[in-house]
Design a protein around this motif. Structure first.
Motif, PDB file in Angstrom:
ATOM      1  N   VAL A   1       0.853  -1.189   0.000  1.00  0.00           N
ATOM      2  CA  VAL A   1       0.000   0.000   0.000  1.00  0.00           C
ATOM      3  C   VAL A   1       0.887   1.236   0.000  1.00  0.00           C
ATOM      4  O   VAL A   1       2.055   1.164   0.367  1.00  0.00           O
ATOM      5  CB  VAL A   1      -0.966   0.052   1.214  1.00  0.00           C
TER       6      VAL A   1
ATOM      7  N   ARG B   1      -9.739   0.379   6.095  1.00  0.00           N
ATOM      8  CA  ARG B   1     -10.170  -0.994   5.763  1.00  0.00           C
ATOM      9  C   ARG B   1      -9.141  -1.680   4.856  1.00  0.00           C
ATOM     10  O   ARG B   1      -8.817  -2.840   5.047  1.00  0.00           O
ATOM     11  CB  ARG B   1     -11.537  -0.973   5.102  1.00  0.00           C
ATOM     12  N   LYS B   2      -8.608  -0.942   3.889  1.00  0.00           N
ATOM     13  CA  LYS B   2      -7.604  -1.499   2.979  1.00  0.00           C
ATOM     14  C   LYS B   2      -6.337  -1.881   3.749  1.00  0.00           C
ATOM     15  O   LYS B   2      -5.771  -2.958   3.548  1.00  0.00           O
ATOM     16  CB  LYS B   2      -7.266  -0.484   1.887  1.00  0.00           C
ATOM     17  N   VAL B   3      -5.896  -1.008   4.644  1.00  0.00           N
ATOM     18  CA  VAL B   3      -4.706  -1.279   5.452  1.00  0.00           C
ATOM     19  C   VAL B   3      -4.960  -2.467   6.368  1.00  0.00           C
ATOM     20  O   VAL B   3      -4.115  -3.347   6.519  1.00  0.00           O
ATOM     21  CB  VAL B   3      -4.292  -0.031   6.260  1.00  0.00           C
ATOM     22  N   ASP B   4      -6.141  -2.513   6.971  1.00  0.00           N
ATOM     23  CA  ASP B   4      -6.496  -3.614   7.858  1.00  0.00           C
ATOM     24  C   ASP B   4      -6.436  -4.950   7.117  1.00  0.00           C
ATOM     25  O   ASP B   4      -5.872  -5.921   7.621  1.00  0.00           O
ATOM     26  CB  ASP B   4      -7.892  -3.384   8.440  1.00  0.00           C
ATOM     27  N   ASN B   5      -6.989  -4.991   5.922  1.00  0.00           N
ATOM     28  CA  ASN B   5      -6.945  -6.214   5.112  1.00  0.00           C
ATOM     29  C   ASN B   5      -5.508  -6.597   4.766  1.00  0.00           C
ATOM     30  O   ASN B   5      -5.144  -7.770   4.808  1.00  0.00           O
ATOM     31  CB  ASN B   5      -7.765  -6.052   3.840  1.00  0.00           C
ATOM     32  N   ALA B   6      -4.699  -5.604   4.424  1.00  0.00           N
ATOM     33  CA  ALA B   6      -3.304  -5.872   4.049  1.00  0.00           C
ATOM     34  C   ALA B   6      -2.484  -6.332   5.256  1.00  0.00           C
ATOM     35  O   ALA B   6      -1.605  -7.185   5.122  1.00  0.00           O
ATOM     36  CB  ALA B   6      -2.684  -4.629   3.420  1.00  0.00           C
TER      37      ALA B   6
ATOM     38  N   THR C   1      -1.512   5.952   2.630  1.00  0.00           N
ATOM     39  CA  THR C   1      -2.703   5.155   2.924  1.00  0.00           C
ATOM     40  C   THR C   1      -2.687   4.661   4.364  1.00  0.00           C
ATOM     41  O   THR C   1      -3.738   4.500   4.978  1.00  0.00           O
ATOM     42  CB  THR C   1      -2.808   3.958   1.952  1.00  0.00           C
TER      43      THR C   1
ATOM     44  N   GLY D   1      -8.483   4.941   4.188  1.00  0.00           N
ATOM     45  CA  GLY D   1      -7.795   3.719   3.799  1.00  0.00           C
ATOM     46  C   GLY D   1      -7.724   2.677   4.892  1.00  0.00           C
ATOM     47  O   GLY D   1      -7.059   1.661   4.737  1.00  0.00           O
TER      48      GLY D   1
END
Length: 123
Positions: free
Chosen positions: A43, A55-60, A47, A53
């Motif tokens: 990412v 949710r995206k960071v959490d998923n990553a 982010t 961001g």
């Protein structure tokens, strides 16, 4: 590991102000900068700090945290798990470490390796 055990250990990586994982806490545990962590999980550095961001960071971050939790359980110590993650080559991957494989987007392979080892398969 039981789900409650996993959630208790993973809670150490949580952001105290939200229900998401904390990039800062994961970076501190790994001994890397936020920029290095961003590159590792694929990412942008900005982010990591943006609320949009989260949710995206959490998923990553979730696979990295799962790997660290499993490795900690197996090694008996978080510091040993971090050393393994960053420095111990995984058999069959041409000298690559878990850190290298996660950076290549292959965290699922690291998790599969840890599951195999935990099940008693010499991998």
């Amino acid at each position: 590991m039981a789900a409650t055990g996993l959630s208790n250990v993973a809670a150490r990586f949580g952001d105290e102000h939200s229900s998401f994982l904390s990039a800062r806490r994961v970076a501190e545990q790994l001994g890397v900068t936020l920029s290095e962590l961003a590159r590792l999980i694929g990412v942008a550095r900005n982010t990591l700090a943006a609320k949009s961001g989260a949710r995206k960071v959490d998923n990553a971050l979730s696979n990295v945290v799962r790997i660290l939790v499993m490795a900690s359980e197996m090694a008996g110590d978080e510091n040993r798990a971090v050393i393994w993650f960053k420095h111990q080559p995984i058999p069959g991957w041409g000298g690559k470490t878990a850190f290298d494989l996660v950076g290549e987007g292959k965290s699922d392979r690291v998790l599969a390796y840890l599951e195999a080892v935990r099940s008693g398969v010499y991998a």
